[in-house]
Design an enzyme around this catalytic site. Sequence first.
Site, PDB file in Angstrom:
ATOM      1  N   GLY A  23       0.506  -1.732   0.434  1.00  0.00           N
ATOM      2  CA  GLY A  23       0.352  -0.042  -0.133  1.00  0.00           C
ATOM      3  C   GLY A  23       0.784   1.102  -0.169  1.00  0.00           C
ATOM      4  O   GLY A  23       0.594   2.068   0.519  1.00  0.00           O
ATOM      5  N   SER A  47      -9.033  -1.593  11.350  1.00  0.00           N
ATOM      6  CA  SER A  47      -9.853   0.098  11.223  1.00  0.00           C
ATOM      7  C   SER A  47     -10.820  -0.156  12.363  1.00  0.00           C
ATOM      8  O   SER A  47     -10.756  -1.141  12.849  1.00  0.00           O
ATOM      9  CB  SER A  47     -10.893  -0.140  10.144  1.00  0.00           C
ATOM     10  OG  SER A  47     -11.059   1.518  10.216  1.00  0.00           O
ATOM     11  N   ILE A 101      -0.661   5.712   4.660  1.00  0.00           N
ATOM     12  CA  ILE A 101      -0.218   5.571   5.461  1.00  0.00           C
ATOM     13  C   ILE A 101       1.120   5.076   5.478  1.00  0.00           C
ATOM     14  O   ILE A 101       2.082   4.648   6.008  1.00  0.00           O
ATOM     15  CB  ILE A 101      -0.760   4.556   6.435  1.00  0.00           C
ATOM     16  CG1 ILE A 101      -2.228   6.379   6.804  1.00  0.00           C
ATOM     17  CG2 ILE A 101      -0.377   4.408   7.817  1.00  0.00           C
ATOM     18  CD1 ILE A 101      -2.721   5.644   7.252  1.00  0.00           C
ATOM     19  N   TYR A 113     -17.635  -2.632   4.891  1.00  0.00           N
ATOM     20  CA  TYR A 113     -16.004  -2.107   4.676  1.00  0.00           C
ATOM     21  C   TYR A 113     -16.106  -2.039   6.090  1.00  0.00           C
ATOM     22  O   TYR A 113     -14.532  -3.772   6.614  1.00  0.00           O
ATOM     23  CB  TYR A 113     -15.656  -0.768   4.927  1.00  0.00           C
ATOM     24  CG  TYR A 113     -14.850   0.097   5.232  1.00  0.00           C
ATOM     25  CD1 TYR A 113     -13.135   0.049   5.185  1.00  0.00           C
ATOM     26  CD2 TYR A 113     -13.949   0.689   6.355  1.00  0.00           C
ATOM     27  CE1 TYR A 113     -12.601  -0.403   4.944  1.00  0.00           C
ATOM     28  CE2 TYR A 113     -12.742   1.666   6.383  1.00  0.00           C
ATOM     29  CZ  TYR A 113     -11.839   0.635   6.009  1.00  0.00           C
ATOM     30  OH  TYR A 113     -10.394   1.247   7.221  1.00  0.00           O
TER      31      TYR A 113
HETATM   32  N1  LIG Z   1      -6.564   6.455   6.778  1.00  0.00           N
HETATM   33  C1  LIG Z   1      -7.728   6.174   7.690  1.00  0.00           C
HETATM   34  O1  LIG Z   1      -8.483   7.496   8.028  1.00  0.00           O
HETATM   35  C2  LIG Z   1      -7.873   4.775   8.204  1.00  0.00           C
HETATM   36  C3  LIG Z   1      -8.843   4.969   9.531  1.00  0.00           C
HETATM   37  C4  LIG Z   1      -7.775   3.721   9.400  1.00  0.00           C
HETATM   38  C5  LIG Z   1      -8.387   2.667   9.075  1.00  0.00           C
HETATM   39  N2  LIG Z   1      -7.170   2.600   7.837  1.00  0.00           N
HETATM   40  C6  LIG Z   1      -6.739   1.280   6.590  1.00  0.00           C
HETATM   41  O2  LIG Z   1      -5.482   2.139   7.068  1.00  0.00           O
HETATM   42  C7  LIG Z   1      -4.773   1.199   5.124  1.00  0.00           C
HETATM   43  C8  LIG Z   1      -4.132   2.646   4.733  1.00  0.00           C
HETATM   44  O3  LIG Z   1      -5.381   3.242   4.317  1.00  0.00           O
HETATM   45  P1  LIG Z   1      -4.413   4.751   3.951  1.00  0.00           P
HETATM   46  O4  LIG Z   1      -5.273   5.474   5.143  1.00  0.00           O
HETATM   47  O5  LIG Z   1      -2.966   4.648   3.791  1.00  0.00           O
HETATM   48  O6  LIG Z   1      -5.078   4.925   2.370  1.00  0.00           O
HETATM   49  P2  LIG Z   1      -4.460   5.286   1.008  1.00  0.00           P
HETATM   50  O7  LIG Z   1      -3.965   6.713   1.157  1.00  0.00           O
HETATM   51  O8  LIG Z   1      -5.645   5.004  -0.237  1.00  0.00           O
HETATM   52  O9  LIG Z   1      -3.518   4.155   0.994  1.00  0.00           O
HETATM   53  C9  LIG Z   1      -4.130   2.859   0.545  1.00  0.00           C
HETATM   54  C10 LIG Z   1      -3.499   2.169  -0.343  1.00  0.00           C
HETATM   55  O10 LIG Z   1      -3.667   0.641  -0.719  1.00  0.00           O
HETATM   56  C11 LIG Z   1      -3.092   0.356  -2.536  1.00  0.00           C
HETATM   57  N3  LIG Z   1      -4.013  -0.050  -2.567  1.00  0.00           N
HETATM   58  C12 LIG Z   1      -6.069  -0.100  -3.134  1.00  0.00           C
HETATM   59  N4  LIG Z   1      -5.567  -0.740  -3.733  1.00  0.00           N
HETATM   60  C13 LIG Z   1      -5.620  -2.043  -3.802  1.00  0.00           C
HETATM   61  C14 LIG Z   1      -4.600  -3.169  -5.021  1.00  0.00           C
HETATM   62  N5  LIG Z   1      -5.681  -3.286  -5.309  1.00  0.00           N
HETATM   63  N6  LIG Z   1      -3.348  -3.504  -4.842  1.00  0.00           N
HETATM   64  C15 LIG Z   1      -2.460  -2.693  -4.284  1.00  0.00           C
HETATM   65  N7  LIG Z   1      -2.486  -2.027  -3.524  1.00  0.00           N
HETATM   66  C16 LIG Z   1      -3.757  -1.427  -3.182  1.00  0.00           C
HETATM   67  C17 LIG Z   1      -4.074   2.025  -2.817  1.00  0.00           C
HETATM   68  O11 LIG Z   1      -2.544   1.396  -4.259  1.00  0.00           O
HETATM   69  P3  LIG Z   1      -3.290   2.689  -5.346  1.00  0.00           P
HETATM   70  O12 LIG Z   1      -2.641   4.261  -5.388  1.00  0.00           O
HETATM   71  O13 LIG Z   1      -3.204   2.618  -6.686  1.00  0.00           O
HETATM   72  O14 LIG Z   1      -4.953   2.690  -5.257  1.00  0.00           O
HETATM   73  C18 LIG Z   1      -2.988   2.655  -2.183  1.00  0.00           C
HETATM   74  O15 LIG Z   1      -0.936   3.063  -2.107  1.00  0.00           O
HETATM   75  C19 LIG Z   1      -5.926   0.680   4.566  1.00  0.00           C
HETATM   76  O16 LIG Z   1      -6.001  -0.241   4.587  1.00  0.00           O
HETATM   77  C20 LIG Z   1      -7.355   1.345   5.167  1.00  0.00           C
HETATM   78  O17 LIG Z   1      -8.086  -0.015   5.395  1.00  0.00           O
HETATM   79  C21 LIG Z   1      -7.009   3.798   7.295  1.00  0.00           C
END
Ligand SMILES: NC(=O)c1ccc[n+]([C@@H]2O[C@H](COP(=O)([O-])OP(=O)(O)OC[C@H]3O[C@@H](n4cnc5c(N)ncnc54)[C@H](OP(=O)(O)O)[C@@H]3O)[C@@H](O)[C@H]2O)c1
Length: 324
Positions: free
Chosen positions: A30, A161, A36, A188
Amino acid sequence: MLSKQNILPSEAILERYGTRLAGKTIFITGVSKDSIAGELALQLSSVNPALLILSARSESRVQPIVEKIKARNPNVATRFLKMDLGDLKDIHRAVHSLDDVPKIDHIAAVAGIMMPPYGTTADGVESQFGVNYLANFLLVKLLLPKVEAAGPHSSIIIVASSAVRSGIINFDDIGYSDGKTYDTLAAYGQSNVARVMFVKRLAQKLSAKRIRVYSIDPGAVQSGLQRHVTPEMGTFIEQSYASGQALRDVDGKEYKMPPWTSSSEGAATIITGMIDPTIETSNGSFLHNNAVADEELHSHVVTQSNWVRLWGLSENLIGGKFTI
Ligand SMILES: NC(=O)c1ccc[n+]([C@@H]2O[C@H](COP(=O)([O-])OP(=O)(O)OC[C@H]3O[C@@H](n4cnc5c(N)ncnc54)[C@H](OP(=O)(O)O)[C@@H]3O)[C@@H](O)[C@H]2O)c1
């Protein structure tokens, strides 16, 4: 251990325990500029790991982070791993391409999606369940020999999450009747419940091997994740923040919307899971704000028969046993 939850920047955890990561091989999914996982990779680069394996669907997503790592600590080797978590065949291919890597000390499975319109993975699985959870089930199965080769104190961290609080596994219909009854938030939640239950069962199975296994809630971080939040949902979230009104979990227990935090604070609990020596007696736990937070889990999540059922369901979906 911080027996009480504390929002801390990654730097604070690394200052305490970061020397444990020197010379290690760390695998992160990711990774992108605003994610993150991208922040996590950058933070970890300051404590001299030997190799950071940075996974994403496209190298252009990872490149800005690689440039920042090179500027911060040119001694750290990085390696891009192309992998689409929405395609089980591609996960097999990607892991095979690591045949020359003898051991992986730490896996941080961070990639995920939140509340997209209904869709399925290449394998026909509802996309949030497939990408957020099932991909990790297969990935861990395939990479486990390398983590075992790294020995005790290696780790497998699965990011989840606070949405775990509002979800259950719809065991009889995980795909929401092919989308007919799909609810973005429920799905989700379901995928996050699966992440947490998987870790619970994995920790039981790995208990003799002293491999650290945790699920974690990174807290609320503005990132690419909010891209599918509709204006209505955005308004609901803003109103919930403004009113300070409590939400209720599946058991009816009250909880508050998490405050917005920085990406460094979001990555911190992942690092806690990887290296904080004081939580080792709580292997398999759900971590939040750098502390064990199993008290946040509702009855469906902590029911052991559900962990076993999910494991069997997942084996069916990946088309093979995951025996430990
Ligand atoms: N941000 C929050 O507030 C929050 C809160 C609770 C939990 N989380 C959890 O934290 C994790 C990271 O979230 P984030 O905030 O960093 O979100 P983000 O900025 O959207 O990052 C998610 C990453 O996952 C990648 N991804 C999505 N679909 C994919 C696939 N099919 N194959 C490979 N990579 C894929 C995305 O790649 P692309 O750029 O190519 O789409 C992106 O780099 C998630 O699992 C989320 O459930 C986040």
